[in-house]
Write an enzyme that holds these catalytic residues in place. Sequence first.
Site, mmCIF file in Angstrom:
data_model
loop_
_atom_site.group_PDB
_atom_site.id
_atom_site.type_symbol
_atom_site.label_atom_id
_atom_site.label_comp_id
_atom_site.label_asym_id
_atom_site.label_seq_id
_atom_site.Cartn_x
_atom_site.Cartn_y
_atom_site.Cartn_z
ATOM 1 N N ASP A 106 0.846 -1.280 0.079
ATOM 2 C CA ASP A 106 -0.022 0.139 0.017
ATOM 3 C C ASP A 106 0.862 1.284 0.336
ATOM 4 O O ASP A 106 1.786 1.230 0.643
ATOM 5 C CB ASP A 106 -0.910 -0.008 1.369
ATOM 6 C CG ASP A 106 -2.039 -1.145 1.158
ATOM 7 O OD1 ASP A 106 -1.750 -1.948 0.505
ATOM 8 O OD2 ASP A 106 -3.019 -0.902 2.153
ATOM 9 N N LYS A 168 -7.501 2.786 -2.610
ATOM 10 C CA LYS A 168 -7.891 2.462 -1.322
ATOM 11 C C LYS A 168 -8.285 3.913 -0.861
ATOM 12 O O LYS A 168 -7.537 4.920 -1.120
ATOM 13 C CB LYS A 168 -6.613 1.843 -0.596
ATOM 14 C CG LYS A 168 -6.910 1.803 0.940
ATOM 15 C CD LYS A 168 -5.613 1.208 1.506
ATOM 16 C CE LYS A 168 -5.664 1.192 2.947
ATOM 17 N NZ LYS A 168 -4.542 0.650 3.935
ATOM 18 N N LYS A 198 -10.284 -1.115 -2.155
ATOM 19 C CA LYS A 198 -10.202 -1.498 -0.806
ATOM 20 C C LYS A 198 -10.709 -0.353 -0.035
ATOM 21 O O LYS A 198 -10.162 0.934 -0.329
ATOM 22 C CB LYS A 198 -8.763 -1.655 -0.275
ATOM 23 C CG LYS A 198 -8.473 -1.886 1.154
ATOM 24 C CD LYS A 198 -7.098 -2.316 1.494
ATOM 25 C CE LYS A 198 -6.779 -2.423 2.819
ATOM 26 N NZ LYS A 198 -5.374 -3.047 3.375
#
Length: 253
Positions: A106, A168, A198
């Site tokens: 990430d 995300k 996400k």
Amino acid sequence: MKGILTERPRKEILTKDDIAYMMDPSVLKLDTTIHDVEHMVDVCKKYGCGTCFCWPCYYEELVELLEDAEVTKFGTSLGFPTGQEKTETKVFLANQFNALEPATNDMSMNVGWLKAGRYDLVLNDIKAVREATPGVPLKVIMEVMLLTDDEIRKACELSIEGGADYVKTGSGFSVGQPTTLHHVKVIADTIGDRAKLKVAGGVRDLDTLLKMYKLGACRFGIGCASAEAILAEVDAMGGSVDLNSIVIDESEL
């Protein structure tokens, strides 16, 4: 446990195992200890969560703790949670963590650059991290609670152009500003099937998770305590949930 993160097919009826696998529990408070990491790993192993996250100072220990995990894998965070480190710093960290064979990475987008319209810098930042993490799923954290809808759409487009596999929603550090169903719908409508979604930041109950899944999310970054509470809710519902029973009101969007 080595190998990259993969997603399971979407389903109408979700079991407790399905819901646990979509979760990426984390322990990311400023006073996190190794005991918190150990507890998180115990929870992840017990329920079969997809991946888990902690602060980088514990990565080596986390990898060791996950050696005998049947399902749960290890994920890294790059430039987390602000995103405003230099691109070279994010790349350096990626190269350092590659040796630990993460299942997913990430990275935090530089939201300051985005909001100032410095899109070339945002794009090059993502591309550089993408190049440093070949073959491993990359998620770009956009911190959508700080963005307008148009900025969210632009952040999605830049993430996809830069090579991200997922977008995300947030880091969880924008205190008091959770990801909303509106955010999820804007993102899902923008990305289509070009990237996965996400959600992180504000998912603390089963109803929210299920509604966001129904709108298109497939992974959920959740604090370890909230993950345990949500799985207890699934138990209380008999161990599975029929998504047809989950109603999203237009006013929530």
